[in-house]
Design an enzyme around this catalytic site. Sequence first.
Site, PDB file in Angstrom:
ATOM      1  N   TYR A 150      -5.781  13.627  27.588  1.00 15.18           N
ATOM      2  CA  TYR A 150      -5.451  12.319  28.164  1.00 15.18           C
ATOM      3  C   TYR A 150      -4.635  12.485  29.453  1.00 15.18           C
ATOM      4  CZ  TYR A 150      -3.516   7.517  28.066  1.00 15.18           C
ATOM      5  OH  TYR A 150      -3.133   6.231  28.357  1.00 15.18           O
ATOM      6  N   LYS A 154      -5.722  11.307  33.183  1.00 15.50           N
ATOM      7  CA  LYS A 154      -4.913  10.340  33.942  1.00 15.50           C
ATOM      8  C   LYS A 154      -4.372  10.973  35.236  1.00 15.50           C
ATOM      9  CE  LYS A 154      -5.325   6.811  31.122  1.00 15.50           C
ATOM     10  NZ  LYS A 154      -6.059   5.600  31.516  1.00 15.50           N
TER      11      LYS A 154
HETATM   12  P1  NDP Z   1      -6.761  -0.549  23.777  1.00 13.96           P
HETATM   13  O1  NDP Z   1      -7.202   0.533  22.876  1.00 13.96           O
HETATM   14  O2  NDP Z   1      -5.963  -1.670  23.241  1.00 13.96           O
HETATM   15  O3  NDP Z   1      -8.019  -1.149  24.559  1.00 13.96           O
HETATM   16  C1  NDP Z   1      -8.926  -0.283  25.196  1.00 13.96           C
HETATM   17  C2  NDP Z   1     -10.005  -1.118  25.867  1.00 13.96           C
HETATM   18  O4  NDP Z   1     -10.928  -0.224  26.484  1.00 13.96           O
HETATM   19  C3  NDP Z   1     -10.788  -1.958  24.894  1.00 13.96           C
HETATM   20  O5  NDP Z   1     -11.132  -3.181  25.515  1.00 13.96           O
HETATM   21  C4  NDP Z   1     -12.033  -1.115  24.629  1.00 13.96           C
HETATM   22  O6  NDP Z   1     -13.077  -1.992  24.228  1.00 13.96           O
HETATM   23  C5  NDP Z   1     -12.244  -0.509  26.023  1.00 13.96           C
HETATM   24  N1  NDP Z   1     -13.025   0.735  26.027  1.00 13.96           N
HETATM   25  C6  NDP Z   1     -12.747   1.909  25.412  1.00 13.96           C
HETATM   26  N2  NDP Z   1     -13.698   2.800  25.673  1.00 13.96           N
HETATM   27  C7  NDP Z   1     -14.599   2.195  26.477  1.00 13.96           C
HETATM   28  C8  NDP Z   1     -15.798   2.607  27.104  1.00 13.96           C
HETATM   29  N3  NDP Z   1     -16.303   3.839  26.947  1.00 13.96           N
HETATM   30  N4  NDP Z   1     -16.465   1.710  27.862  1.00 13.96           N
HETATM   31  C9  NDP Z   1     -15.990   0.460  28.043  1.00 13.96           C
HETATM   32  N5  NDP Z   1     -14.858   0.018  27.489  1.00 13.96           N
HETATM   33  C10 NDP Z   1     -14.172   0.867  26.719  1.00 13.96           C
HETATM   34  O7  NDP Z   1      -5.957   0.200  24.951  1.00 13.96           O
HETATM   35  P2  NDP Z   1      -4.780  -0.297  25.904  1.00 13.96           P
HETATM   36  O8  NDP Z   1      -4.958  -1.705  26.251  1.00 13.96           O
HETATM   37  O9  NDP Z   1      -3.518   0.173  25.319  1.00 13.96           O
HETATM   38  O10 NDP Z   1      -5.061   0.643  27.160  1.00 13.96           O
HETATM   39  C11 NDP Z   1      -5.735   0.182  28.318  1.00 13.96           C
HETATM   40  C12 NDP Z   1      -5.569   1.226  29.397  1.00 13.96           C
HETATM   41  O11 NDP Z   1      -4.186   1.443  29.638  1.00 13.96           O
HETATM   42  C13 NDP Z   1      -6.154   2.591  29.022  1.00 13.96           C
HETATM   43  O12 NDP Z   1      -6.733   3.184  30.159  1.00 13.96           O
HETATM   44  C14 NDP Z   1      -4.935   3.362  28.586  1.00 13.96           C
HETATM   45  O13 NDP Z   1      -5.114   4.737  28.746  1.00 13.96           O
HETATM   46  C15 NDP Z   1      -3.892   2.817  29.526  1.00 13.96           C
HETATM   47  N6  NDP Z   1      -2.524   2.999  29.070  1.00 13.96           N
HETATM   48  C16 NDP Z   1      -2.077   2.408  27.920  1.00 13.96           C
HETATM   49  C17 NDP Z   1      -0.774   2.610  27.505  1.00 13.96           C
HETATM   50  C18 NDP Z   1      -0.211   1.987  26.275  1.00 13.96           C
HETATM   51  O14 NDP Z   1       0.961   2.308  25.934  1.00 13.96           O
HETATM   52  N7  NDP Z   1      -0.921   1.128  25.553  1.00 13.96           N
HETATM   53  C19 NDP Z   1       0.141   3.466  28.284  1.00 13.96           C
HETATM   54  C20 NDP Z   1      -0.427   4.018  29.468  1.00 13.96           C
HETATM   55  C21 NDP Z   1      -1.714   3.785  29.836  1.00 13.96           C
HETATM   56  P3  NDP Z   1     -14.303  -1.528  23.289  1.00 13.96           P
HETATM   57  O15 NDP Z   1     -13.712  -0.682  22.201  1.00 13.96           O
HETATM   58  O16 NDP Z   1     -14.947  -2.782  22.832  1.00 13.96           O
HETATM   59  O17 NDP Z   1     -15.171  -0.767  24.208  1.00 13.96           O
END
Ligand code: NDP
Length: 243
Positions: A150, A154
């Site tokens: 990860y 990133k």
């Molecule tokens: P969630 O797991 O809550 O949501 C992830 C989202 O990404 C979902 O809508 C999922 O939808 C979608 N997703 C995952 N894989 C795919 C794919 N291959 N194609 C299209 N859509 C995809 O994650 P967060 O909201 O926590 O994270 C969002 C972003 O923020 C990420 O990039 C994460 O790395 C980053 N982030 C989050 C942090 C945190 O503390 N939460 C901290 C730092 C960064 P579906 O499964 O329907 O495809």
Amino acid sequence: MTPDAPATPTGRHVIVTGASRGIGAAVAAHFVALGDRVVAWSRGGSAPEGCARTLSVDVADADQVNEAVRTATAELGPVDVLVANAGITRDGLAMRMSDEQWRDVLATDLDGAFYCARAALASMVRARRGSLIFIGSVSPFMGVPGQANYAAAKAGLVGLARSLAKEVASRSITVNVVAPGLIDTDMTAALGQAGADLSALIPLGRAGSPADVAGAVGFLASNQARYITGAVLSVDGGLAMGL
Ligand code: NDP
């Protein structure tokens, strides 16, 4: 004297990937509230209320990404804002990490962001405007045991964003990274005690909310941020301060 930034237009065509929940859903809702036309992508295909269009797209599949951008631009015109937010984790200590764990995360979090940016930029370059925002993380700046895949993905986003920022600056397109810290979403719900331990290190004393991140994304996409490109904006309550 430079003139004040003109008001940010409404009705922009905004693509948000990973918009079905968590940070992406908050970002999509933020732009909907501003009056923008939001196209929400996720694999599952759900989205917050008020989005102009919801598309089922796996960002790790370049053909699906190209097709989705074609569909969105045919209906809504050039892409004004892309928020490359979709991301996954597959944690494990590096010595025991499988090839699949490594590749899955790189495929979604880095390759996927590149495919989305490439497709959206083709439309932005023709229109000579646009804003591209990658959702990165504090992970590459802090180092996180169990997240070599990860953190590497990133970190890659920073190099990608800064290179793109230079490639498209002459077209008035900005490219930036938002680096969240610990944000309350499904992704972090499974952390349990590790999440609580991390929370205790946050100077502002709490995990962030998805809306905290959406505000920063909204700013970078606004005309007030028109002179900001190649930046990494931490939204982390001070967690990675100075790194
Ligand atoms: P969630 O797991 O809550 O949501 C992830 C989202 O990404 C979902 O809508 C999922 O939808 C979608 N997703 C995952 N894989 C795919 C794919 N291959 N194609 C299209 N859509 C995809 O994650 P967060 O909201 O926590 O994270 C969002 C972003 O923020 C990420 O990039 C994460 O790395 C980053 N982030 C989050 C942090 C945190 O503390 N939460 C901290 C730092 C960064 P579906 O499964 O329907 O495809």
